[in-house]
Design a protein around this motif. Structure first.
Motif, PDB file in Angstrom:
ATOM      1  N   CYS A   1      -1.278  18.021   6.664  1.00  0.00           N
ATOM      2  CA  CYS A   1      -2.715  17.911   6.367  1.00  0.00           C
ATOM      3  C   CYS A   1      -3.420  17.155   7.501  1.00  0.00           C
ATOM      4  N   ASP A   2      -4.432  17.785   8.091  1.00  0.00           N
ATOM      5  CA  ASP A   2      -5.163  17.152   9.197  1.00  0.00           C
ATOM      6  C   ASP A   2      -5.825  15.845   8.780  1.00  0.00           C
ATOM      7  N   THR A   3      -6.404  15.820   7.590  1.00  0.00           N
ATOM      8  CA  THR A   3      -7.064  14.608   7.113  1.00  0.00           C
ATOM      9  C   THR A   3      -6.045  13.488   6.921  1.00  0.00           C
ATOM     10  N   CYS A   4      -4.894  13.827   6.394  1.00  0.00           N
ATOM     11  CA  CYS A   4      -3.834  12.822   6.212  1.00  0.00           C
ATOM     12  C   CYS A   4      -3.358  12.295   7.560  1.00  0.00           C
ATOM     13  N   ARG A   5      -3.244  13.165   8.536  1.00  0.00           N
ATOM     14  CA  ARG A   5      -2.841  12.729   9.880  1.00  0.00           C
ATOM     15  C   ARG A   5      -3.849  11.751  10.464  1.00  0.00           C
ATOM     16  N   LYS A   6      -5.148  12.061  10.316  1.00  0.00           N
ATOM     17  CA  LYS A   6      -6.195  11.167  10.820  1.00  0.00           C
ATOM     18  C   LYS A   6      -6.116   9.810  10.134  1.00  0.00           C
ATOM     19  N   ALA A   7      -5.920   9.835   8.822  1.00  0.00           N
ATOM     20  CA  ALA A   7      -5.854   8.590   8.060  1.00  0.00           C
ATOM     21  C   ALA A   7      -4.649   7.758   8.483  1.00  0.00           C
ATOM     22  N   ARG A   8      -3.492   8.390   8.605  1.00  0.00           N
ATOM     23  CA  ARG A   8      -2.287   7.658   9.015  1.00  0.00           C
ATOM     24  C   ARG A   8      -2.446   7.087  10.417  1.00  0.00           C
ATOM     25  N   LYS A   9      -3.062   7.848  11.296  1.00  0.00           N
ATOM     26  CA  LYS A   9      -3.272   7.374  12.661  1.00  0.00           C
ATOM     27  C   LYS A   9      -4.172   6.136  12.664  1.00  0.00           C
ATOM     28  N   ALA A  10      -5.231   6.162  11.868  1.00  0.00           N
ATOM     29  CA  ALA A  10      -6.144   5.018  11.784  1.00  0.00           C
ATOM     30  C   ALA A  10      -5.449   3.799  11.162  1.00  0.00           C
TER      31      ALA A  10
ATOM     32  N   MET B   1       0.846  -1.164   0.000  1.00  0.00           N
ATOM     33  CA  MET B   1       0.000   0.000   0.000  1.00  0.00           C
ATOM     34  C   MET B   1       0.898   1.237   0.000  1.00  0.00           C
ATOM     35  N   ILE B   2       0.494   2.219  -0.771  1.00  0.00           N
ATOM     36  CA  ILE B   2       1.202   3.492  -0.822  1.00  0.00           C
ATOM     37  C   ILE B   2       0.240   4.575  -0.337  1.00  0.00           C
ATOM     38  N   PHE B   3       0.704   5.367   0.604  1.00  0.00           N
ATOM     39  CA  PHE B   3      -0.078   6.454   1.170  1.00  0.00           C
ATOM     40  C   PHE B   3       0.553   7.761   0.716  1.00  0.00           C
ATOM     41  N   ILE B   4      -0.181   8.548  -0.056  1.00  0.00           N
ATOM     42  CA  ILE B   4       0.329   9.812  -0.578  1.00  0.00           C
ATOM     43  C   ILE B   4      -0.447  10.943   0.082  1.00  0.00           C
ATOM     44  N   GLY B   5       0.274  11.849   0.710  1.00  0.00           N
ATOM     45  CA  GLY B   5      -0.389  12.955   1.387  1.00  0.00           C
ATOM     46  C   GLY B   5       0.596  14.035   1.765  1.00  0.00           C
ATOM     47  N   LEU B   6       0.201  14.818   2.736  1.00  0.00           N
ATOM     48  CA  LEU B   6       1.032  15.893   3.285  1.00  0.00           C
ATOM     49  C   LEU B   6       1.168  15.687   4.789  1.00  0.00           C
ATOM     50  N   LYS B   7       2.345  15.922   5.314  1.00  0.00           N
ATOM     51  CA  LYS B   7       2.548  15.801   6.758  1.00  0.00           C
ATOM     52  C   LYS B   7       1.720  16.819   7.521  1.00  0.00           C
TER      53      LYS B   7
ATOM     54  N   ALA C   1      -3.072   2.405  13.759  1.00  0.00           N
ATOM     55  CA  ALA C   1      -3.805   1.713  14.823  1.00  0.00           C
ATOM     56  C   ALA C   1      -4.306   0.349  14.364  1.00  0.00           C
ATOM     57  N   ALA C   2      -4.628   0.234  13.075  1.00  0.00           N
ATOM     58  CA  ALA C   2      -5.110  -1.039  12.527  1.00  0.00           C
ATOM     59  C   ALA C   2      -3.962  -1.974  12.157  1.00  0.00           C
ATOM     60  N   GLY C   3      -2.731  -1.498  12.296  1.00  0.00           N
ATOM     61  CA  GLY C   3      -1.576  -2.327  11.978  1.00  0.00           C
ATOM     62  C   GLY C   3      -1.325  -2.494  10.487  1.00  0.00           C
ATOM     63  N   VAL C   4      -1.837  -1.573   9.707  1.00  0.00           N
ATOM     64  CA  VAL C   4      -1.657  -1.633   8.250  1.00  0.00           C
ATOM     65  C   VAL C   4      -0.287  -1.054   7.899  1.00  0.00           C
ATOM     66  N   SER C   5       0.476  -1.795   7.098  1.00  0.00           N
ATOM     67  CA  SER C   5       1.776  -1.267   6.679  1.00  0.00           C
ATOM     68  C   SER C   5       1.609  -0.558   5.344  1.00  0.00           C
ATOM     69  N   TYR C   6       2.339   0.527   5.192  1.00  0.00           N
ATOM     70  CA  TYR C   6       2.252   1.335   3.975  1.00  0.00           C
ATOM     71  C   TYR C   6       3.550   2.111   3.791  1.00  0.00           C
ATOM     72  N   ASP C   7       3.788   2.489   2.568  1.00  0.00           N
ATOM     73  CA  ASP C   7       4.898   3.384   2.248  1.00  0.00           C
ATOM     74  C   ASP C   7       4.303   4.778   2.129  1.00  0.00           C
TER      75      ASP C   7
ATOM     76  N   ALA D   1      -3.914   0.859  -3.144  1.00  0.00           N
ATOM     77  CA  ALA D   1      -3.924  -0.453  -2.505  1.00  0.00           C
ATOM     78  C   ALA D   1      -4.601  -1.467  -3.409  1.00  0.00           C
ATOM     79  N   GLU D   2      -3.951  -2.593  -3.597  1.00  0.00           N
ATOM     80  CA  GLU D   2      -4.527  -3.703  -4.362  1.00  0.00           C
ATOM     81  C   GLU D   2      -5.112  -3.252  -5.694  1.00  0.00           C
ATOM     82  N   ASP D   3      -4.342  -2.577  -6.478  1.00  0.00           N
ATOM     83  CA  ASP D   3      -4.750  -2.114  -7.806  1.00  0.00           C
ATOM     84  C   ASP D   3      -5.957  -1.178  -7.783  1.00  0.00           C
ATOM     85  N   ALA D   4      -6.203  -0.556  -6.646  1.00  0.00           N
ATOM     86  CA  ALA D   4      -7.285   0.419  -6.534  1.00  0.00           C
ATOM     87  C   ALA D   4      -6.703   1.727  -6.002  1.00  0.00           C
ATOM     88  N   ILE D   5      -7.305   2.817  -6.419  1.00  0.00           N
ATOM     89  CA  ILE D   5      -6.873   4.134  -5.956  1.00  0.00           C
ATOM     90  C   ILE D   5      -8.034   4.762  -5.199  1.00  0.00           C
ATOM     91  N   HIS D   6      -7.755   5.149  -3.965  1.00  0.00           N
ATOM     92  CA  HIS D   6      -8.757   5.764  -3.106  1.00  0.00           C
ATOM     93  C   HIS D   6      -8.335   7.197  -2.815  1.00  0.00           C
TER      94      HIS D   6
END
Length: 114
Positions: free
Chosen positions: A9-18, A1-7, A21-27, A96-101
């Motif tokens: 950005c509040d929304t990006c922070r919330k997403a990374r925190k979630a 999984m690749i996570f693209i955002g801004l350090k 917490a779920a133990g999802v690994s990402y670059d 993630a998994e050939d999908a873009i969110h």
């Protein structure tokens, strides 16, 4: 999984925190610090659509001239616009998994199993 955002950005922070917490690994890729390649932006536009990829409610968008805004009229121009102004990208972008969110909506969270 690749996570693209801004350090910063509040929304990006919330997403990374979630995700953490779920133990999802990402670059993580910071669009301002790390940048994106033209190929990455083309992939995002092809997968999500030009209209969805460009955040027209952002401060950056409001700061553009009408001529610059008109450049987002086709995919190739949108790629050039996002290369010049990476903070115009709707965030976060999760590949993630050939999908873009795009964004961190309840729909995106459920698709990611969170």
């Amino acid at each position: 999984m690749i996570f693209i955002g801004l350090k910063t950005c509040d929304t990006c922070r919330k997403a990374r925190k979630a995700l953490d917490a779920a133990g999802v690994s990402y670059d993580a890729v910071d669009i301002r610090a790390d940048g994106l390649t033209e190929a990455q932006i083309e992939t995002i536009i092809a997968g999500a659509g030009r209209a969805a990829a460009i955040n027209t409610r952002s401060t950056t968008w409001r700061g553009l001239t009408e001529t610059e805004r008109a450049q987002a009229g086709d995919d190739a121009s949108a790629v050039r616009l996002l290369m010049a102004h990476p903070t115009l990208m709707r965030r976060p972008v999760i590949m993630a998994e050939d999908a873009i969110h795009l964004g961190w909506t309840p729909a995106v969270q459920s698709k990611l199993g969170l």
